[in-house]
Scaffold this active site. Structure first.
Site, PDB file in Angstrom:
ATOM      1  N   GLU A   1       0.851  -1.201   0.000  1.00 44.32           N
ATOM      2  CA  GLU A   1       0.000   0.000   0.000  1.00 44.32           C
ATOM      3  C   GLU A   1       0.887   1.251   0.000  1.00 44.32           C
ATOM      4  O   GLU A   1       1.925   1.282   0.647  1.00 44.32           O
ATOM      5  CB  GLU A   1      -0.863  -0.014   1.266  1.00 44.32           C
ATOM      6  CG  GLU A   1      -1.841   1.148   1.365  1.00 44.32           C
ATOM      7  CD  GLU A   1      -2.761   1.033   2.588  1.00 44.32           C
ATOM      8  OE1 GLU A   1      -2.405   0.367   3.578  1.00 44.32           O
ATOM      9  OE2 GLU A   1      -3.859   1.630   2.531  1.00 44.32           O
TER      10      GLU A   1
ATOM     11  N   CYS B   1      -5.610  -3.293   2.448  1.00 43.51           N
ATOM     12  CA  CYS B   1      -5.362  -3.220   3.893  1.00 43.51           C
ATOM     13  C   CYS B   1      -6.621  -3.316   4.768  1.00 43.51           C
ATOM     14  O   CYS B   1      -7.132  -4.394   4.987  1.00 43.51           O
ATOM     15  CB  CYS B   1      -4.539  -1.965   4.204  1.00 43.51           C
ATOM     16  SG  CYS B   1      -3.665  -2.146   5.767  1.00 43.51           S
TER      17      CYS B   1
ATOM     18  N   LYS C   1      -9.685   1.622  -2.441  1.00 39.97           N
ATOM     19  CA  LYS C   1      -9.935   1.133  -1.075  1.00 39.97           C
ATOM     20  C   LYS C   1     -11.360   1.511  -0.662  1.00 39.97           C
ATOM     21  O   LYS C   1     -11.731   2.690  -0.681  1.00 39.97           O
ATOM     22  CB  LYS C   1      -8.911   1.762  -0.139  1.00 39.97           C
ATOM     23  CG  LYS C   1      -8.906   1.218   1.279  1.00 39.97           C
ATOM     24  CD  LYS C   1      -7.730   1.860   2.041  1.00 39.97           C
ATOM     25  CE  LYS C   1      -7.450   1.206   3.357  1.00 39.97           C
ATOM     26  NZ  LYS C   1      -6.213   1.762   3.974  1.00 39.97           N
TER      27      LYS C   1
HETATM   28  N1  LIG Z   1      -3.472   1.038   6.051  1.00 40.84           N
HETATM   29  C1  LIG Z   1      -4.461   0.507   6.708  1.00 40.84           C
HETATM   30  O1  LIG Z   1      -5.558   0.396   6.241  1.00 40.84           O
HETATM   31  C2  LIG Z   1      -4.090   0.009   8.063  1.00 40.84           C
HETATM   32  C3  LIG Z   1      -5.090  -0.948   8.651  1.00 40.84           C
HETATM   33  C4  LIG Z   1      -4.698  -1.384  10.003  1.00 40.84           C
HETATM   34  O2  LIG Z   1      -3.590  -1.161  10.471  1.00 40.84           O
HETATM   35  C5  LIG Z   1      -5.703  -2.118  10.772  1.00 40.84           C
HETATM   36  O3  LIG Z   1      -5.427  -2.406  11.933  1.00 40.84           O
HETATM   37  O4  LIG Z   1      -6.767  -2.436  10.237  1.00 40.84           O
END
Ligand SMILES: NC(=O)CCC(=O)C(=O)O
Length: 303
Positions: A56, A181, A140
């Protein structure tokens, strides 16, 4: 209903746990390109990778203040031919060119994207064929807005807008679902991907030092076992001099929930051999994919 997925064939997956992501976008792109070329050479004991993945936000520091500064316009419409050589995005041009040069499928991590039609910013993943064509994109969907007092507060929605579609793409060896993510925390996305015939779901990611140790592996193994698919998250390397401290531990999990490849915290390229046999024998032995009772859980529609 999506077209029939391609038949699932064995392939090698490479994850680039990219380090040295700093303030210079051109340096970030140069380094990512070098690492893609290195990953494409493969590991001596394994077949060369057919698919390479970046993490990411690989071209910019990670943080809501940085997104407007680093954002690039992509202008891609899924399903339409797109000339990457004339793209206004220098990241797209680099990724397309290196996919073609190495002859590999490439999931180009994510970059901050500015859509000039609505002037909104997105956290966007682009995907390239071995011919260098931009063939898929995922914005996202679930923005990373969390507040764990004394530990971590992060609000992507300060500058970003969430995407509105679920995305997958077909290669000549399997169908792959896309997430970014925080998207992994929403089991519906992986479930829909699996039910649309995806053999794997891949998330360019950047977990942190609070939630990483607790949830990074757990979520991937959970999504894999629930849906009997391969699951993978690709993180940046940990850099304690950066504003955001990424967890690292880029990982690949098989449909039985086994971790088949894992990086440590530093910059690394890891390789995993993706074996369709595990997917097929897992589903045959524990046939939950055909035992679902949509007649009982009527709130959930069958797709
Ligand atoms: N970059 C993100 O979306 C981090 C997501 C994350 O750390 C989580 O705990 O969920």
């Amino acid at each position: 209903m999506a077209l029939r997925p391609p038949s699932f064939k064995p392939f090698t997956l490479a994850l680039i746990q990219l380090g040295n992501v700093g303030p210079s976008k051109s340096e970030n792109l140069k380094h990512a390109r070098e690492m893609i070329i290195k990953a494409a050479r493969g590991e001596t004991s394994k077949p060369k990778p057919s698919l390479i993945v970046l993490p990411e936000c690989f071209n910019s520091p990670y943080g809501h203040v940085h997104f407007p500064v680093y954002a690039e316009t992509i202008g891609f419409t899924p399903g339409k031919l797109y000339d990457t050589t004339n793209s206004p995005s220098e990241s797209v041009k680099m990724l397309s060119a290196v996919a073609k040069e190495t002859g590999t499928w490439l999931i180009g991590g994510s970059i901050p994207e500015r859509d000039t039609t609505d002037d909104k910013l997105y956290n966007t993943c682009t995907v390239y064929s071995p011919g260098g064509d931009l063939i898929a994109m995922h914005r996202k969907v679930h923005l990373f807005d969390i507040d764990i007092p004394g530990k971590i507060k992060f609000k992507e929605s300060e500058t970003l807008t969430g995407g509105t579609s679920l995305n997958f793409f077909d290669t000549d060896f399997c169908r792959i679902g896309l997430g970014i993510c925080y998207d992994i925390r929403f089991p519906e996305m992986a479930m829909i991907a699996a039910r649309k015939g995806c053999h794997a779901i891949i998330y360019p990611s950047a977990f942190n030092l609070t939630t990483g140790p607790l949830h990074w592996e757990l979520l991937q193994r959970g999504r894999a076992v629930d849906n009997q698919i391969f699951v993978s998250m690709c993180s940046p390397a940990r850099d304690l001099t950066a504003g955001y401290h990424a967890w690292g531990h880029s990982m690949v999990v098989d449909p039985m929930g086994l971790v088949i490849a894992e990086a440590a915290e530093d910059e690394a390229i890891i390789f995993a051999e993706i074996n369709p046999e595990v997917f097929e024998s897992g589903r045959a032995g524990i046939p939950v994919t055909t035992q679902r009772r949509f007649d009982v859980y009527t709130e959930v529609k069958e797709v």
